[in-house]
Write an enzyme that holds these catalytic residues in place. Structure first.
Site, PDB file in Angstrom:
ATOM      1  N   SER A 259     -24.112 -13.980 -38.430  1.00  0.00           N
ATOM      2  CA  SER A 259     -24.685 -13.821 -39.774  1.00  0.00           C
ATOM      3  C   SER A 259     -24.308 -12.467 -40.355  1.00  0.00           C
ATOM      4  O   SER A 259     -23.973 -11.532 -39.628  1.00  0.00           O
ATOM      5  CB  SER A 259     -26.202 -13.937 -39.707  1.00  0.00           C
ATOM      6  OG  SER A 259     -26.731 -12.816 -39.043  1.00  0.00           O
ATOM      7  N   LYS A 260     -24.399 -12.378 -41.676  1.00  0.00           N
ATOM      8  CA  LYS A 260     -24.068 -11.115 -42.357  1.00  0.00           C
ATOM      9  C   LYS A 260     -25.037 -10.027 -41.946  1.00  0.00           C
ATOM     10  O   LYS A 260     -24.712  -8.851 -41.969  1.00  0.00           O
ATOM     11  CB  LYS A 260     -24.150 -11.320 -43.868  1.00  0.00           C
ATOM     12  CG  LYS A 260     -23.032 -12.165 -44.396  1.00  0.00           C
ATOM     13  CD  LYS A 260     -23.082 -12.261 -45.896  1.00  0.00           C
ATOM     14  CE  LYS A 260     -22.090 -13.311 -46.350  1.00  0.00           C
ATOM     15  NZ  LYS A 260     -22.184 -13.613 -47.753  1.00  0.00           N
ATOM     16  N   ARG A 261     -26.238 -10.447 -41.635  1.00  0.00           N
ATOM     17  CA  ARG A 261     -27.264  -9.478 -41.262  1.00  0.00           C
ATOM     18  C   ARG A 261     -26.853  -8.766 -39.962  1.00  0.00           C
ATOM     19  O   ARG A 261     -27.039  -7.580 -39.791  1.00  0.00           O
ATOM     20  CB  ARG A 261     -28.587 -10.219 -41.072  1.00  0.00           C
ATOM     21  CG  ARG A 261     -29.804  -9.375 -40.926  1.00  0.00           C
ATOM     22  CD  ARG A 261     -31.049 -10.270 -40.906  1.00  0.00           C
ATOM     23  NE  ARG A 261     -30.814 -11.588 -40.314  1.00  0.00           N
ATOM     24  CZ  ARG A 261     -30.758 -11.829 -39.013  1.00  0.00           C
ATOM     25  NH1 ARG A 261     -30.934 -10.847 -38.150  1.00  0.00           N
ATOM     26  NH2 ARG A 261     -30.541 -13.043 -38.556  1.00  0.00           N
TER      27      ARG A 261
END
Ligand code: GLU
Length: 488
Positions: A259-261
């Site tokens: 994920s981008k997180r």
């Protein structure tokens, strides 16, 4: 044979962790083999490409030190060559014009889908003769150019049972996946150029790779579906295939798509967060590759020396931020304090802060030891040296200073009177001072720490006081006394 690899990002976004890892493997393989590593910006899709993304990708490559050979190639500038190549394929009969409308193709797609079959173009226009094709094109009818897949025979008629040994098809070698065979019916007559002369992506990639003499295509296995399409073009052009290496994806710690997180969407975020490029490279290298002796902390040159494709694994790599932090800590504290000071000074300057001189920073970093894994954390540990605390950690102030005016006054007097303003002797002195006063040394130390740094956690406090010097130490105690006075 000179090894030539390439990294060809599409400038439709910034350089994310996965692409950076792909770039690194291409870079390391080329450097390890004494080959060349090329950078190509694949901006063929003009609508989706943005110049600022290209610039950001290039900036990230420079920051990581993934230096490429020769000039950057902007793919859109080769559009003329791509077009000529498509026209040559048409002339040679290796490609044909397809006049099928989007609507008719969509109807065929739907029909195939309802039969549960993968869509392949049924080659209606392949059967057009040249004269008719030329006539329709001259009359201004819209068309696309399709390349004929290997074997060149008509597609198997639906009523004929699937042949056990299909003719045609392609076989290629992937260094990680082994021999990959695709049957003719797995392939399609792919579109390489629009009727308006706009070349499409796969043609552009193949033309540019051939022109650059690329020997190894190392890319994420999300491209496995593209490879047969590109091979169809190679074969139509009568060119030798490169060696393919499709590397497994990077997964997040939840073993799902990263994920981008968790993994930075833009690698430059790591620079802002205080990571060193060499630590990021070290970390990325271990996402899918391992050192022959299992070593983990590796500098750039060691990576180049040790890298080989046969130690790239086939299992998906799992992103682990804790490991990146750990490796960064090792890289940042591995060098002498002077080098660390320069890195920290650059980092602070870029963030708009005014750091002290490198010599002063070195002295502070010596006191700080190995506290902090990133430059941001290290800065948080040592900033108090040049920025007086404006506020105090609330809990620490309550616990160690509130209601202790007398103690603070005594501490101040001792600091004023101490003959030797030096870390070790001050510590010995304040141990004795605590004992004499029936106080816990820890409480005295913490009271001093909060006054001098504003926080309950800091580098060793007496060495810090020594570096601050007597005048500054007393000034800070005065300020704390004032805070205590206004509070009560
Ligand atoms: N432009 C493609 C991408 O960014 C490159 C794929 C390739 O390596 O051929 O994914």
């Amino acid at each position: 044979m000179t090894i030539i690899t390439r990294f060809p990002p599409s400038p439709t976004g910034t350089l994310h962790v996965g692409s950076a890892r792909t770039a690194l493997f291409n870079f390391l393989f080329a450097r390890a083999q004494g080959g060349k590593f090329l950078l190509r910006i694949e901006d063929t899709d003009r609508e989706r490409s943005r110049a600022e993304y290209a610039d950001q990708i290039i900036a990230a490559m420079k920051w990581l030190g993934l230096d490429w050979d020769g000039e950057i190639v902007y793919q859109s500038r080769n559009a003329g060559i791509h077009r000529q190549t498509a026209e040559r394929l048409l002339e040679q009969g290796a490609a044909y014009r397809c006049f099928c409308t989007e609507e008719s193709l969509e109807a065929k797609r739907v029909a195939m889908r309802t039969q549960g079959k993968p869509y392949r173009y049924d080659r209606t226009c392949r059967r057009l003769d040249h004269a008719e094709s030329d006539r329709r094109a001259a009359a201004g009818e819209r068309f696309v150019v399709r390349v004929i897949k290997p074997a060149g025979s008509a597609p198997p008629a639906p009523q004929v049972p699937a042949s056990p040994t299909p003719a045609g098809g392609i076989t290629y070698q992937d260094l990680l996946h082994g021999t990959i065979t695709l049957r003719e019916e797995d392939l399609d007559d792919i579109i390489v150029m629009k009727g308006d002369g706009r070349p499409l992506y796969h043609l552009a990639v193949v033309c540019d790779d051939i022109a650059a003499g690329v020997t190894h295509v190392i890319r994420g296995d999300d491209h496995l579906d593209n490879t047969p399409k590109q091979i169809v073009i190679y074969q139509a052009l009568g060119e030798k295939l490169p060696t393919y290496v499709h590397i497994p994806l990077i997964l997040g710690s939840d073993r799902k798509r990263l994920s981008k997180r968790e993994g930075a969407e833009n690698v430059l975020e790591y620079r802002e967060a205080g990571f060193l490029p060499d630590a990021v490279l070290n970390f990325l290298a271990l996402l899918g590759w391992s050192h022959p002796e299992g070593r983990e902390i590796l500098g750039r040159d060691e990576l180049i020396r040790a890298f080989s494709l046969d130690r790239v694994g086939t299992a998906a790599a799992v992103f682990d931020l804790t490991k990146l932090r750990f490796l960064n800590g090792k890289h940042v504290h591995g060098g002498p304090p002077e080098a660390r000071a320069r890195l920290l000074a650059d980092y602070l300057t870029r963030r708009g802060e005014t750091p002290p001189s490198t010599a002063d920073l070195s002295a502070m970093l010596k006191v700080n030891g190995e506290r902090g894994d990133t430059l941001a954390e290290i800065a948080d540990y040592v900033r108090f040296f040049w920025v007086r605390p404006k506020t105090y950690d609330e809990q620490a102030f309550k616990k160690f200073l509130e209601g202790r005016k007398d103690l603070v006054e005594k501490i101040r007097r001792e600091f004023e009177a101490l003959a030797d303003f030096e870390g070790e002797s001050m510590e010995i002195f304040f141990r004795d001072f605590s004992e004499r006063g029936g106080l816990k040394f820890k409480e005295v130390g913490q009271a001093i720490r909060v006054m001098l740094t504003g926080k309950s956690v800091s580098p060793p406090i007496f060495q810090s006081a020594a570096l601050l010097g007597r005048t500054e130490t007393l000034l800070r105690i005065d300020a704390a006394q004032e805070a205590l006075a206004t509070q009560k």
